[in-house]
Design a protein around this motif. Structure first.
Motif, PDB file in Angstrom:
ATOM      1  N   ARG A 112     -12.910 -17.030  29.619  1.00 16.64           N
ATOM      2  CA  ARG A 112     -11.665 -17.822  29.625  1.00 16.64           C
ATOM      3  C   ARG A 112     -11.685 -18.928  30.674  1.00 16.64           C
ATOM      4  N   ALA A 158     -11.164 -24.957  25.253  1.00 13.68           N
ATOM      5  CA  ALA A 158     -10.239 -23.883  25.651  1.00 13.68           C
ATOM      6  C   ALA A 158      -9.849 -23.021  24.451  1.00 13.68           C
ATOM      7  N   ARG A 162     -12.772 -20.691  23.650  1.00  9.90           N
ATOM      8  CA  ARG A 162     -12.877 -19.609  24.637  1.00  9.90           C
ATOM      9  C   ARG A 162     -11.786 -18.573  24.449  1.00  9.90           C
ATOM     10  N   ALA A 163     -10.604 -19.006  24.026  1.00 14.52           N
ATOM     11  CA  ALA A 163      -9.497 -18.068  23.823  1.00 14.52           C
ATOM     12  C   ALA A 163      -9.781 -17.202  22.623  1.00 14.52           C
TER      13      ALA A 163
END
Length: 84
Positions: free
Chosen positions: A69, A80, A83-84
């Motif tokens: 994260r 982002a 990664r989430a």
């Protein structure tokens, strides 16, 4: 011949005793003990008896997922959302 067999067995036992010079490491995980040096624990219950700071460090959410994260290492190439 019997003496040679006893000497061989004694040598095997002595070699096994030297597996962890200085003592057995403190490996605790929900996987096999030899996996714990790399793998994290899924829950704090699996690390009963360990200091609270160590337990928090070894949980999967803190040991691996937090790095993803945060975008550390090779994960910085991901967005982002990825990664989430």
């Amino acid at each position: 011949m019997r003496v040679a067999h006893c000497a061989f067995a004694l040598a095997l036992v002595a070699a096994a005793a030297n597996g962890y010079p200085g003592g057995t490491p403190d490996f605790q995980t929900d996987a096999a003990p030899y996996c714990a040096s790399c793998h994290s624990s899924a829950s704090a219950d699996m690390m009963s008896g360990a200091p609270a700071e160590r337990v928090q460090k070894e949980l999967a959410a803190n040991k691996h997922l937090a790095l993803i994260r945060a975008g550390e290492g090779n994960y910085q190439a991901l967005s982002a959302d990825e990664r989430a």
